[in-house]
Design a protein around this motif. Structure first.
Motif, PDB file in Angstrom:
ATOM      1  N   ALA A 222      12.247  -2.311   6.192  1.00 15.14           N
ATOM      2  CA  ALA A 222      11.480  -1.180   5.089  1.00 15.14           C
ATOM      3  C   ALA A 222      11.652  -0.217   5.654  1.00 15.14           C
ATOM      4  O   ALA A 222      10.607   0.007   5.278  1.00 15.14           O
ATOM      5  CB  ALA A 222      10.799  -1.740   4.014  1.00 15.14           C
TER       6      ALA A 222
ATOM      7  N   GLU B 263      12.569   2.469   4.056  1.00 22.27           N
ATOM      8  CA  GLU B 263      12.342   2.941   3.379  1.00 22.27           C
ATOM      9  C   GLU B 263      10.234   3.741   3.021  1.00 22.27           C
ATOM     10  O   GLU B 263      10.303   4.490   2.177  1.00 22.27           O
ATOM     11  CB  GLU B 263      12.699   2.890   1.977  1.00 22.27           C
ATOM     12  CG  GLU B 263      12.493   1.584   1.584  1.00 22.27           C
ATOM     13  CD  GLU B 263      12.803   0.281   1.897  1.00 22.27           C
ATOM     14  OE1 GLU B 263      12.784  -0.460   1.726  1.00 22.27           O
ATOM     15  OE2 GLU B 263      14.363   0.299   3.144  1.00 22.27           O
ATOM     16  N   TRP B 264       9.874   2.692   3.207  1.00 23.41           N
ATOM     17  CA  TRP B 264       8.866   2.796   3.738  1.00 23.41           C
ATOM     18  C   TRP B 264       8.226   3.465   5.090  1.00 23.41           C
ATOM     19  O   TRP B 264       7.476   3.019   6.495  1.00 23.41           O
ATOM     20  CB  TRP B 264       7.929   1.556   3.661  1.00 23.41           C
ATOM     21  CG  TRP B 264       6.008   1.130   3.741  1.00 23.41           C
ATOM     22  CD1 TRP B 264       5.326   2.572   2.930  1.00 23.41           C
ATOM     23  CD2 TRP B 264       5.666   0.545   4.035  1.00 23.41           C
ATOM     24  NE1 TRP B 264       4.344   2.397   3.365  1.00 23.41           N
ATOM     25  CE2 TRP B 264       4.349   1.060   4.030  1.00 23.41           C
ATOM     26  CE3 TRP B 264       5.826  -0.371   5.129  1.00 23.41           C
ATOM     27  CZ2 TRP B 264       3.059   0.280   4.137  1.00 23.41           C
ATOM     28  CZ3 TRP B 264       4.736  -1.636   4.979  1.00 23.41           C
ATOM     29  CH2 TRP B 264       3.658  -0.868   4.665  1.00 23.41           C
ATOM     30  N   THR B 265       7.918   5.361   4.597  1.00 22.42           N
ATOM     31  CA  THR B 265       7.879   6.406   4.830  1.00 22.42           C
ATOM     32  C   THR B 265       6.863   6.875   5.664  1.00 22.42           C
ATOM     33  O   THR B 265       5.813   6.966   6.619  1.00 22.42           O
ATOM     34  CB  THR B 265       8.230   7.070   5.070  1.00 22.42           C
ATOM     35  OG1 THR B 265       7.841   7.740   4.248  1.00 22.42           O
ATOM     36  CG2 THR B 265       9.708   6.718   5.418  1.00 22.42           C
ATOM     37  N   HIS B 266       5.077   5.921   4.459  1.00 20.48           N
ATOM     38  CA  HIS B 266       4.276   6.737   4.323  1.00 20.48           C
ATOM     39  C   HIS B 266       3.267   5.490   5.140  1.00 20.48           C
ATOM     40  O   HIS B 266       3.255   4.375   3.990  1.00 20.48           O
ATOM     41  CB  HIS B 266       3.649   6.531   3.310  1.00 20.48           C
ATOM     42  CG  HIS B 266       2.378   8.150   3.538  1.00 20.48           C
ATOM     43  ND1 HIS B 266       1.576   8.424   4.226  1.00 20.48           N
ATOM     44  CD2 HIS B 266       1.053   6.853   2.425  1.00 20.48           C
ATOM     45  CE1 HIS B 266       0.729   8.500   3.708  1.00 20.48           C
ATOM     46  NE2 HIS B 266       0.162   7.700   2.525  1.00 20.48           N
ATOM     47  N   THR B 267       3.052   5.167   6.284  1.00 22.17           N
ATOM     48  CA  THR B 267       2.057   4.166   6.968  1.00 22.17           C
ATOM     49  C   THR B 267       0.415   5.089   6.655  1.00 22.17           C
ATOM     50  O   THR B 267       0.190   4.079   8.191  1.00 22.17           O
ATOM     51  CB  THR B 267       2.674   3.491   8.122  1.00 22.17           C
ATOM     52  OG1 THR B 267       2.977   4.453   9.017  1.00 22.17           O
ATOM     53  CG2 THR B 267       3.678   2.925   7.912  1.00 22.17           C
TER      54      THR B 267
ATOM     55  N   ASP C 102      -3.241   4.592   2.006  1.00 21.98           N
ATOM     56  CA  ASP C 102      -1.654   4.032   1.452  1.00 21.98           C
ATOM     57  C   ASP C 102      -1.819   2.066   1.093  1.00 21.98           C
ATOM     58  O   ASP C 102      -2.199   1.273   2.099  1.00 21.98           O
ATOM     59  CB  ASP C 102      -0.063   3.454   2.783  1.00 21.98           C
ATOM     60  CG  ASP C 102       1.129   3.258   1.504  1.00 21.98           C
ATOM     61  OD1 ASP C 102       1.791   3.846   0.795  1.00 21.98           O
ATOM     62  OD2 ASP C 102       0.810   2.233   2.316  1.00 21.98           O
TER      63      ASP C 102
ATOM     64  N   GLY D  55       0.271  -0.230   0.943  1.00 17.03           N
ATOM     65  CA  GLY D  55       0.433  -1.457   1.471  1.00 17.03           C
ATOM     66  C   GLY D  55      -0.268  -1.784   3.416  1.00 17.03           C
ATOM     67  O   GLY D  55      -0.132  -2.704   3.211  1.00 17.03           O
TER      68      GLY D  55
END
Length: 731
Positions: free
Chosen positions: A28, A30-34, A38, A40
């Protein structure tokens, strides 16, 4: 290389979160904010927490399998051992008649339960234990005065033409002694005397009633020894401890005082079991007729307490209460040092009793198992009924005959866990379906039963007016073996197979002894302490074992095995040794040494703190027990190794904060300065005095001080020793 247990997965919570986020970047992008905030990432951390718990359980599978394999070996953990004690009863406030107390009497030390092992008669009398203590160094002029006085009376106390030599003694109560009584060395006649007394201020009717209540009754006399040596000897073909021959005597006189003074009748007596290695009960039966219970009429002033007569009671109140005397012989010949003695005693053990417990009924399946409500079961107390038929306890159920044959109704017990196991039909019977299974058993609380003296003082079922107390502390209680200790013991059991052949076998078996917390064992093959001045190897057929307990409340720094400790090892080791091997069990012989150290300190160090560190280092270096906390390979001070001053100085110099050692003075037990003090046989060093000072060491003469020395009052062996009570100067 040792076998390593594999882990199914060794990832922890952080590793799971890190790996999951790394995979998320691939699948994924497009999932850049970790970041931590967050949602997720929060879900990933939650699933990582759950996965870590699952991995932990999965990793336990190899451990579970290993423990299951060990369980199949049939080597269970040792259960807790019960503490034992002597309890003394008194009937001072109750009805003035004899009460018979049964065995199995429930007693309490706070919340800790005890049960009596033996019953006893409790007559309305008290026992006063006294002995005739020799006067150490009497005035020669006083002795000459007594000699002339008895010669002037014309009375022949010796019964022959031999000359009579007075030996002065004092009547002393055993309870007044600060330590143990060496009966052979301290008494004038080698006997223990017990005065049976009625209630205070008795009338003639009270004395008559007391004699009637004593007639035909059995007195239970408690004897608590303190052995002079911590040793035992197991000889081929002989019991480990031969019991002493004890006898009891009473005056051969009637209630009115008629009879020949000094003439006694022998009473029926049952010697205590295990005495003198452990405390026991001497059971003495009095004459069946009340008319035969008494003492001689008031003797002449010069005859009271003289010769074979009982000790003189100078207290008029006690003399008025006297019913009769008991004389116990044989203690001096056995070399007994008596720590305590008293009447109306019973042996008790710490245990809780479950009178009847119903287990799930039988189901007819093979190898049925049932779990009791308590572990730490005393196997000898276990009774099991299946459909009201008794089944027998067996430790070899696999060798039992098939179902339906005689001897098939057996069961096995894991005393530590309280689990019961039955046979499979081919080897031992199975409880049929629907049959009731009932059990009766006792269980122990381990070391919690080692209560102090006077703690056992409650008896819920005792008759009114009856009191009790334990005059000495309870001992022998041990907690159950831990799983870790049990696993360490399994390889040793598999190696020696319960047979003491090699030195390692002796070491392993002794450490397994129930009721003995062994701290150190030294096995010396082919060596006898009395016959071998040299090193082991010159006396075939003899094995000497040095035993040191892990704890000794009386001597915490220099422990010695007591009688119960030695007796427990003796009983456990005797059936496991070769019948042709003579085994000697010994405690250490501590040899005193004196140490004076002078030190210099590093700048900024506290004098008091460094001084204590030096003392602690020297004590640990010379300690008889291994310091396992600091060194797992430590064994304690080795046998046959001399104590060297240079070696001690090196130990002191290595202490943190010590700049150097200015000098070290070492003295032997007499205080003489030595470069080294040799230790032979079973000797271990005991620090009699230790001084650590700044600058030069303190001289040994200042450290030791003035000794008291010893005196020998021997005046030669008289022809006839005539015990004579010493009359006090002030009446």
């Amino acid at each position: 290389m040792p076998i390593q247990l594999p882990a199914i997965d060794d990832r922890d919570h952080a590793a799971l979160v890190r790996d999951t986020l790394a995979l998320a970047a691939v699948h994924a992008p497009e999932w850049t904010h970790t970041g931590p905030s967050d949602p997720g990432v929060t879900l990933v951390e939650l699933f990582a927490f759950m996965a870590e718990s699952l991995l932990y359980r999965a990793n336990l599978i190899p451990e579970r399998n290993r423990l299951k394999f060990l369980q199949l070996l049939g080597i269970g953990l040792r259960p807790a051992q019960p503490a034992s004690a002597l309890v003394q009863f008194s009937n001072e406030a109750g009805e003035r008649k004899t009460i018979t107390l049964p065995s199995g009497l429930p007693l309490l030390a706070g919340a800790i339960p005890f049960l009596s092992d033996t019953g006893l008669d409790l007559p309305p009398v008290t026992g006063l234990v006294v002995f005739k203590r020799v006067v150490g160094t009497p005035d020669p002029a006083l002795l000459d005065y007594y000699r002339q006085l008895y010669e002037a009376t014309g009375r022949d106390f010796s019964g022959s033409d031999a000359t009579v030599e007075p030996v002065l003694y004092d009547s002393v109560q055993l309870a007044d002694l600060p330590g143990a009584l060496d009966i052979g060395a301290e008494t004038v006649d080698g006997a223990l005397w017990i005065a049976l007394l009625s209630a205070p201020k008795p009338s003639a009717a009270d004395l008559t009633n007391a004699r009637a209540e004593l007639a035909g009754r059995t007195l239970s006399i408690g004897l608590v020894p303190q052995p002079p040596e911590t040793r035992a000897r197991i000889q081929p073909g002989r019991p480990a401890m031969p019991p002493p021959a004890l006898s009891a005597w009473a005056p051969k006189a009637d209630a009115s005082g008629h009879g020949t003074p000094g003439e006694y009748r022998r009473l029926d007596a049952v010697a205590p079991t295990g005495f003198p290695e452990q405390a026991g009960i001497l059971q003495v039966t009095l004459p069946a007729s009340a008319g035969d219970i008494g003492t001689w009429a008031e003797a002449e002033p010069l005859e009271a307490g003289v010769g074979e007569l009982p000790p003189q009671l100078t207290d008029e109140a006690l003399a008025a209460r006297l019913i009769t005397w008991l004389r116990i012989d044989g203690l001096s010949n056995a070399g007994v040092q008596l720590a305590w003695a008293g009447t109306h005693c019973a042996a008790v053990r710490q245990r809780s009793r479950v009178s009847r417990e119903l287990l799930p009924p039988g189901d007819g399946s093979p190898e049925q198992r049932r779990r009791l409500s308590h572990g730490q079961v005393l196997a000898e107390s276990m009774q099991l009924l299946v459909a009201n038929q008794a089944w027998l306890l067996s430790d070899e159920i696999e060798a039992a005959p098939a179902e339906g044959q005689p001897g098939a109704k057996v069961f096995a017990l894991d005393a530590e866990s309280g689990e019961i196991r039955f046979g499979d039909g081919a080897r031992g019977a199975r409880p049929p379906a629907g049959n009731e299974i009932a059990v009766r058993f006792d269980w122990a609380s381990g070391s919690a039963g080692n209560v102090a003296a006077g703690a056992i003082k409650l008896g819920p079922t005792l008759p009114p007016g009856v009191k009790l107390s334990n005059p000495r502390p309870a001992s022998g209680g041990l907690d159950a073996e831990s799983a870790a200790d049990g696993e360490k013991r399994i390889p040793l059991v598999l190696r020696h197979r319960e047979r003491a052949v090699s030195a390692d076998d002796f070491d392993a078996i002794i450490r397994e002894t129930p009721q003995a917390d062994v701290g150190r064992v030294e096995v010396l093959p082919a060596w006898h302490p009395e016959l071998s001045p040299g090193l082991p190897g010159d006396q075939p057929g003899v094995v000497t074992c040095l035993l040191i307990p892990r704890q000794d409340p009386r001597r915490p720094d220099y422990p010695l095995p007591n009688a119960d400790f030695i007796d427990a090892v003796c009983a456990y080791l005797a059936p496991r040794r070769l019948v042709t091997c003579e085994v000697l069990l010994r405690g250490p012989a501590y040899a005193g040494i004196w140490i004076s150290v002078g030190i210099e300190l590093h700048a900024g160090q506290g004098v008091a703190e460094v001084r204590e560190r030096v003392k602690a280092a020297l004590k640990a270096f010379l300690a008889p027990l291994p310091n396992v906390a600091n060194d797992a390979s430590a064994t304690g001070w080795p046998l046959f190794k001399s104590v060297a001053a240079l070696e001690l100085a090196t130990v002191a110099a290595r202490v943190d904060g010590v700049l150097g050692v200015t000098g070290l003075l070492l003295g032997d037990s007499s205080g003489a300065q030595r470069d080294n003090v040799p230790l032979v046989g079973l000797q271990l060093p005991l620090i009699a005095g230790l001084s650590v000072s700044l600058g030069d060491p303190v001289p040994l003469s200042d450290l030791i001080g003035q000794g008291t020395g010893s005196t020998d009052g021997g005046t030669g062996t008289p022809t006839i020793r005539l015990p004579v009570p010493r009359v006090p100067e002030n009446c």
